[in-house]
Design a protein around this motif. Sequence first.
Motif, mmCIF file in Angstrom:
data_model
loop_
_atom_site.group_PDB
_atom_site.id
_atom_site.type_symbol
_atom_site.label_atom_id
_atom_site.label_comp_id
_atom_site.label_asym_id
_atom_site.label_seq_id
_atom_site.Cartn_x
_atom_site.Cartn_y
_atom_site.Cartn_z
ATOM 1 N N PRO A 1 -30.202 -12.994 -4.773
ATOM 2 C CA PRO A 1 -29.065 -11.743 -5.180
ATOM 3 C C PRO A 1 -29.580 -11.494 -6.596
ATOM 4 N N GLY A 2 -29.436 -10.139 -6.911
ATOM 5 C CA GLY A 2 -29.687 -9.823 -8.186
ATOM 6 C C GLY A 2 -28.642 -8.815 -8.655
ATOM 7 N N LEU A 3 -28.699 -8.526 -9.997
ATOM 8 C CA LEU A 3 -27.882 -7.366 -10.890
ATOM 9 C C LEU A 3 -28.665 -7.064 -11.865
ATOM 10 N N GLN A 4 -29.230 -5.776 -11.435
ATOM 11 C CA GLN A 4 -30.060 -5.309 -12.687
ATOM 12 C C GLN A 4 -29.596 -4.329 -13.464
ATOM 13 N N PRO A 5 -29.409 -4.575 -14.620
ATOM 14 C CA PRO A 5 -28.546 -3.740 -15.617
ATOM 15 C C PRO A 5 -29.722 -2.358 -15.696
ATOM 16 N N ILE A 6 -28.955 -1.375 -15.615
ATOM 17 C CA ILE A 6 -29.452 -0.033 -15.953
ATOM 18 C C ILE A 6 -28.952 0.925 -16.914
ATOM 19 N N PRO A 7 -29.316 1.832 -17.561
ATOM 20 C CA PRO A 7 -28.766 2.656 -18.555
ATOM 21 C C PRO A 7 -27.365 3.277 -18.211
ATOM 22 N N ARG A 8 -26.325 3.317 -18.910
ATOM 23 C CA ARG A 8 -25.220 3.954 -18.363
ATOM 24 C C ARG A 8 -25.143 5.446 -17.712
ATOM 25 N N PRO A 9 -26.137 6.171 -18.442
ATOM 26 C CA PRO A 9 -26.509 7.626 -18.126
ATOM 27 C C PRO A 9 -27.147 7.649 -16.865
ATOM 28 N N LEU A 10 -27.860 6.735 -16.453
ATOM 29 C CA LEU A 10 -28.385 6.717 -15.283
ATOM 30 C C LEU A 10 -27.588 6.264 -14.112
ATOM 31 N N VAL A 11 -26.362 5.418 -14.455
ATOM 32 C CA VAL A 11 -25.467 4.981 -13.451
ATOM 33 C C VAL A 11 -24.603 6.333 -13.055
ATOM 34 N N GLY A 12 -24.475 7.288 -13.947
ATOM 35 C CA GLY A 12 -23.670 8.473 -13.526
ATOM 36 C C GLY A 12 -24.556 9.451 -12.641
ATOM 37 N N LYS A 13 -25.856 9.519 -12.880
ATOM 38 C CA LYS A 13 -26.834 10.295 -12.247
ATOM 39 C C LYS A 13 -27.053 9.912 -10.690
ATOM 40 N N LEU A 14 -27.209 8.557 -10.806
ATOM 41 C CA LEU A 14 -27.372 7.758 -9.375
ATOM 42 C C LEU A 14 -26.136 7.934 -8.644
ATOM 43 N N ILE A 15 -24.847 7.805 -8.901
ATOM 44 C CA ILE A 15 -23.599 8.259 -8.239
ATOM 45 C C ILE A 15 -23.615 9.593 -7.729
ATOM 46 N N GLU A 16 -23.580 10.624 -8.736
ATOM 47 C CA GLU A 16 -23.907 11.960 -8.284
ATOM 48 C C GLU A 16 -24.858 12.183 -7.161
ATOM 49 N N PHE A 17 -26.082 11.480 -7.471
ATOM 50 C CA PHE A 17 -27.074 11.844 -6.675
ATOM 51 C C PHE A 17 -26.617 11.306 -5.104
ATOM 52 N N GLY A 18 -26.292 10.217 -4.840
ATOM 53 C CA GLY A 18 -25.805 9.220 -3.965
ATOM 54 C C GLY A 18 -24.736 10.003 -3.476
ATOM 55 N N LYS A 19 -23.589 10.485 -3.894
ATOM 56 C CA LYS A 19 -22.528 11.301 -3.076
ATOM 57 C C LYS A 19 -22.994 12.722 -2.731
ATOM 58 N N ALA A 20 -23.943 13.122 -3.414
ATOM 59 C CA ALA A 20 -24.587 14.369 -2.760
ATOM 60 C C ALA A 20 -25.480 14.132 -1.362
ATOM 61 N N GLU A 21 -25.781 12.979 -1.074
ATOM 62 C CA GLU A 21 -26.414 12.424 0.117
ATOM 63 C C GLU A 21 -27.765 13.323 0.232
ATOM 64 N N LYS A 22 -28.631 13.293 -1.030
ATOM 65 C CA LYS A 22 -29.732 14.025 -1.086
ATOM 66 C C LYS A 22 -31.018 13.272 -0.273
ATOM 67 N N ALA A 23 -30.753 11.985 -0.282
ATOM 68 C CA ALA A 23 -32.101 11.066 0.375
ATOM 69 C C ALA A 23 -32.232 11.126 1.742
ATOM 70 N N LYS A 24 -31.052 11.228 2.547
ATOM 71 C CA LYS A 24 -31.077 11.265 3.908
ATOM 72 C C LYS A 24 -32.066 12.333 4.651
ATOM 73 N N PRO A 25 -31.683 13.363 3.918
ATOM 74 C CA PRO A 25 -32.338 14.568 4.656
ATOM 75 C C PRO A 25 -34.007 14.519 4.399
ATOM 76 N N LEU A 26 -34.301 13.827 3.103
ATOM 77 C CA LEU A 26 -35.746 13.607 2.864
ATOM 78 C C LEU A 26 -36.553 12.568 3.847
ATOM 79 N N TYR A 27 -35.676 11.698 4.150
ATOM 80 C CA TYR A 27 -36.148 10.603 5.224
ATOM 81 C C TYR A 27 -36.297 11.462 6.519
ATOM 82 N N GLU A 28 -35.230 12.297 6.851
ATOM 83 C CA GLU A 28 -35.262 12.859 8.126
ATOM 84 C C GLU A 28 -36.458 14.136 8.177
ATOM 85 N N ARG A 29 -36.643 14.685 7.067
ATOM 86 C CA ARG A 29 -37.631 15.469 7.187
ATOM 87 C C ARG A 29 -39.049 14.691 7.189
ATOM 88 N N HIS A 30 -39.235 13.597 6.412
ATOM 89 C CA HIS A 30 -40.417 13.037 6.100
ATOM 90 C C HIS A 30 -40.913 12.206 7.512
#
Length: 188
Positions: free
Chosen positions: A31-60
């Motif tokens: 198991p790992g815990l990879q530190p990332i920059p704080r601004p990236l944390v916010g962007k990932l949370i925002e991106f994840g909540k928008a559920e943008k990755a799932k449609p990309l997989y469905e389209r791909h």
Amino acid sequence: AGELRSLTLESVDVQAGALILDPAWTKNRKPGLQPIPRPLVGKLIEFGKAEKAKPLYERHYGPRDARPKGIPENPLLFVPTQTARDLRKDLKAAGVPDVKPGEGRVDFHACRAAYVTFVMEAGATAKEGQTLARHATPELTMNVYAKARDERLWEVVEKVGETILQAQIVPYPCTRTPQRDRMKTLTP
């Protein structure tokens, strides 16, 4: 790529400012815990909540295509199965050459090397660089991934020069002499 593909919104630890890595997908199976920059944390949370990755997989991947192993039901990121091919296509579309003369190929390994180089240039110790890269040995980190960039070498030399001139230290020749052994700081 599988490690990135396996991430979900729950993989983002907002408190720690890190990604929680599932041992099933890490190279060392720990198991790992990879530190990332704080601004990236916010962007990932925002991106994840928008559920943008799932449609990309469905389209791909069409209904008849087998989904690549390791894609969670609600993925955080879209990572194609042919990452090298898709990166080359993206670089071409952006007008960026995939080979830089004298420096090598622009690929995922180059991204890791750039990350480790930036970590070291930010002032990390060899052990900190090794830990952030999640390498088994500091030799791997320092001899394979960390690069000495020419422009940085000049910056380092200039800083050393500023330090020497500021302290008004007169360095003696490199050969051992009684005078060199008694290096003195001049007073104005």
